[in-house]
Write a protein that holds these residues in place. Structure first.
Motif, PDB file in Angstrom:
ATOM      1  N   VAL A  61     -15.354  15.931 -11.293  1.00  2.00           N
ATOM      2  CA  VAL A  61     -16.171  15.068 -10.436  1.00  2.00           C
ATOM      3  C   VAL A  61     -16.881  15.905  -9.370  1.00  2.00           C
ATOM      4  N   ILE A  62     -16.162  16.833  -8.764  1.00  5.11           N
ATOM      5  CA  ILE A  62     -16.759  17.693  -7.739  1.00  5.11           C
ATOM      6  C   ILE A  62     -17.860  18.551  -8.328  1.00  5.11           C
ATOM      7  N   GLU A  63     -17.622  19.126  -9.498  1.00  2.00           N
ATOM      8  CA  GLU A  63     -18.653  19.939 -10.163  1.00  2.00           C
ATOM      9  C   GLU A  63     -19.910  19.121 -10.422  1.00  2.00           C
ATOM     10  N   MET A  64     -19.723  17.911 -10.935  1.00  2.00           N
ATOM     11  CA  MET A  64     -20.872  17.062 -11.256  1.00  2.00           C
ATOM     12  C   MET A  64     -21.569  16.579  -9.985  1.00  2.00           C
ATOM     13  N   ALA A  65     -20.814  16.319  -8.926  1.00  2.00           N
ATOM     14  CA  ALA A  65     -21.411  15.901  -7.657  1.00  2.00           C
ATOM     15  C   ALA A  65     -22.273  17.021  -7.083  1.00  2.00           C
ATOM     16  N   LYS A  66     -21.794  18.250  -7.194  1.00  2.00           N
ATOM     17  CA  LYS A  66     -22.561  19.400  -6.709  1.00  2.00           C
ATOM     18  C   LYS A  66     -23.863  19.585  -7.493  1.00  2.00           C
ATOM     19  N   GLN A  67     -23.855  19.135  -8.740  1.00  2.00           N
ATOM     20  CA  GLN A  67     -25.052  19.241  -9.572  1.00  2.00           C
ATOM     21  C   GLN A  67     -26.012  18.069  -9.348  1.00  2.00           C
ATOM     22  N   GLY A  68     -25.628  17.159  -8.465  1.00  2.00           N
ATOM     23  CA  GLY A  68     -26.531  16.071  -8.100  1.00  2.00           C
ATOM     24  C   GLY A  68     -26.258  14.727  -8.754  1.00  2.00           C
ATOM     25  N   SER A  69     -25.168  14.582  -9.468  1.00  2.00           N
ATOM     26  CA  SER A  69     -24.844  13.307 -10.098  1.00  2.00           C
ATOM     27  C   SER A  69     -24.518  12.268  -9.029  1.00  2.00           C
ATOM     28  N   THR A  70     -25.373  11.255  -8.931  1.00  2.00           N
ATOM     29  CA  THR A  70     -25.165  10.207  -7.936  1.00  2.00           C
ATOM     30  C   THR A  70     -23.849   9.479  -8.164  1.00  2.00           C
ATOM     31  N   ALA A  71     -23.548   9.152  -9.413  1.00  2.00           N
ATOM     32  CA  ALA A  71     -22.291   8.457  -9.717  1.00  2.00           C
ATOM     33  C   ALA A  71     -21.086   9.299  -9.300  1.00  2.00           C
ATOM     34  N   SER A  72     -21.151  10.601  -9.548  1.00  2.00           N
ATOM     35  CA  SER A  72     -20.043  11.487  -9.174  1.00  2.00           C
ATOM     36  C   SER A  72     -19.941  11.627  -7.657  1.00  2.00           C
ATOM     37  N   GLN A  73     -21.078  11.657  -6.981  1.00  2.00           N
ATOM     38  CA  GLN A  73     -21.053  11.724  -5.524  1.00  2.00           C
ATOM     39  C   GLN A  73     -20.421  10.468  -4.931  1.00  2.00           C
ATOM     40  N   GLU A  74     -20.734   9.318  -5.507  1.00  2.00           N
ATOM     41  CA  GLU A  74     -20.149   8.063  -5.031  1.00  2.00           C
ATOM     42  C   GLU A  74     -18.647   8.031  -5.309  1.00  2.00           C
ATOM     43  N   LEU A  75     -18.255   8.486  -6.486  1.00  2.00           N
ATOM     44  CA  LEU A  75     -16.835   8.536  -6.828  1.00  2.00           C
ATOM     45  C   LEU A  75     -16.097   9.498  -5.904  1.00  2.00           C
ATOM     46  N   LEU A  76     -16.711  10.624  -5.613  1.00  2.00           N
ATOM     47  CA  LEU A  76     -16.105  11.597  -4.710  1.00  2.00           C
ATOM     48  C   LEU A  76     -15.939  10.997  -3.315  1.00  2.00           C
ATOM     49  N   ASP A  77     -16.928  10.249  -2.851  1.00  2.00           N
ATOM     50  CA  ASP A  77     -16.808   9.560  -1.561  1.00  2.00           C
ATOM     51  C   ASP A  77     -15.616   8.601  -1.582  1.00  2.00           C
ATOM     52  N   ASP A  78     -15.461   7.867  -2.680  1.00  2.00           N
ATOM     53  CA  ASP A  78     -14.336   6.938  -2.802  1.00  2.00           C
ATOM     54  C   ASP A  78     -12.998   7.673  -2.768  1.00  2.00           C
ATOM     55  N   ILE A  79     -12.924   8.813  -3.465  1.00  2.00           N
ATOM     56  CA  ILE A  79     -11.692   9.601  -3.485  1.00  2.00           C
ATOM     57  C   ILE A  79     -11.376  10.106  -2.077  1.00  2.00           C
ATOM     58  N   ILE A  80     -12.391  10.628  -1.394  1.00  2.00           N
ATOM     59  CA  ILE A  80     -12.193  11.153  -0.040  1.00  2.00           C
ATOM     60  C   ILE A  80     -11.720  10.044   0.896  1.00  2.00           C
ATOM     61  N   ASN A  81     -12.390   8.902   0.855  1.00  2.00           N
ATOM     62  CA  ASN A  81     -12.008   7.789   1.730  1.00  2.00           C
ATOM     63  C   ASN A  81     -10.608   7.293   1.422  1.00  2.00           C
ATOM     64  N   SER A  82     -10.264   7.224   0.144  1.00  2.00           N
ATOM     65  CA  SER A  82      -8.927   6.795  -0.249  1.00  2.00           C
ATOM     66  C   SER A  82      -7.875   7.759   0.276  1.00  2.00           C
ATOM     67  N   ASN A  83      -8.151   9.051   0.169  1.00  2.00           N
ATOM     68  CA  ASN A  83      -7.202  10.056   0.644  1.00  2.00           C
ATOM     69  C   ASN A  83      -7.061  10.012   2.159  1.00  2.00           C
ATOM     70  N   LEU A  84      -8.166   9.794   2.853  1.00  2.00           N
ATOM     71  CA  LEU A  84      -8.090   9.707   4.312  1.00  2.00           C
ATOM     72  C   LEU A  84      -7.265   8.499   4.739  1.00  2.00           C
ATOM     73  N   ASN A  85      -7.425   7.399   4.033  1.00  2.00           N
ATOM     74  CA  ASN A  85      -6.638   6.196   4.343  1.00  2.00           C
ATOM     75  C   ASN A  85      -5.158   6.400   4.063  1.00  2.00           C
ATOM     76  N   LYS A  86      -4.845   7.162   3.022  1.00  2.00           N
ATOM     77  CA  LYS A  86      -3.442   7.408   2.656  1.00  2.00           C
ATOM     78  C   LYS A  86      -2.768   8.377   3.612  1.00  2.00           C
ATOM     79  N   SER A  87      -3.497   9.428   3.991  1.00  2.00           N
ATOM     80  CA  SER A  87      -2.867  10.509   4.743  1.00  2.00           C
ATOM     81  C   SER A  87      -3.018  10.377   6.252  1.00  2.00           C
ATOM     82  N   LYS A  88      -4.004   9.643   6.696  1.00  2.00           N
ATOM     83  CA  LYS A  88      -4.285   9.495   8.129  1.00  2.00           C
ATOM     84  C   LYS A  88      -4.453  10.849   8.800  1.00  2.00           C
ATOM     85  N   LEU A  89      -5.134  11.770   8.097  1.00  2.00           N
ATOM     86  CA  LEU A  89      -5.392  13.105   8.677  1.00  2.00           C
ATOM     87  C   LEU A  89      -6.431  13.042   9.770  1.00  2.00           C
TER      88      LEU A  89
END
Length: 89
Positions: A61-89
């Motif tokens: 997903v990260i590789e594809m997001a770096k290449q400009g895939s909008t769907a992968s960028q959105e998925l990566l945003d979801d993963i990041i937000n989910s991780n932030l909610n879980k870890s409260k970093l």
């Protein structure tokens, strides 16, 4: 005898603990607590396998997001937000 490498292998293929028990002729009802209790061999083997596949998926997903895939960028945003909610970093 439980083969923890087999549990890890099937978990990496995203099978559930109950499905893994079925494939390995194990009694899930007897082992359920082992799969859901952190620190047990069953739990560790399952999550090691599952997270191995998850890490490969995220890498792609990260590789594809770096290449400009909008769907992968959105998925990566979801993963990041989910991780932030879980870890409260």
């Amino acid at each position: 005898m439980v083969d923890f490498n087999e549990i890890e292998n099937f978990a990496s293929l995203l099978f559930t603990p109950k499905e893994i028990c079925t494939m390995l002729d194990l009694n899930y009802d007897e082992l359920e607590m082992q799969f859901i209790t952190p620190g047990t061999e069953h739990y560790n083997a399952y999550w090691k396998g599952y997270l191995t596949t998850e890490s490969l998926r995220r890498k792609k997903v990260i590789e594809m997001a770096k290449q400009g895939s909008t769907a992968s960028q959105e998925l990566l945003d979801d993963i990041i937000n989910s991780n932030l909610n879980k870890s409260k970093l």
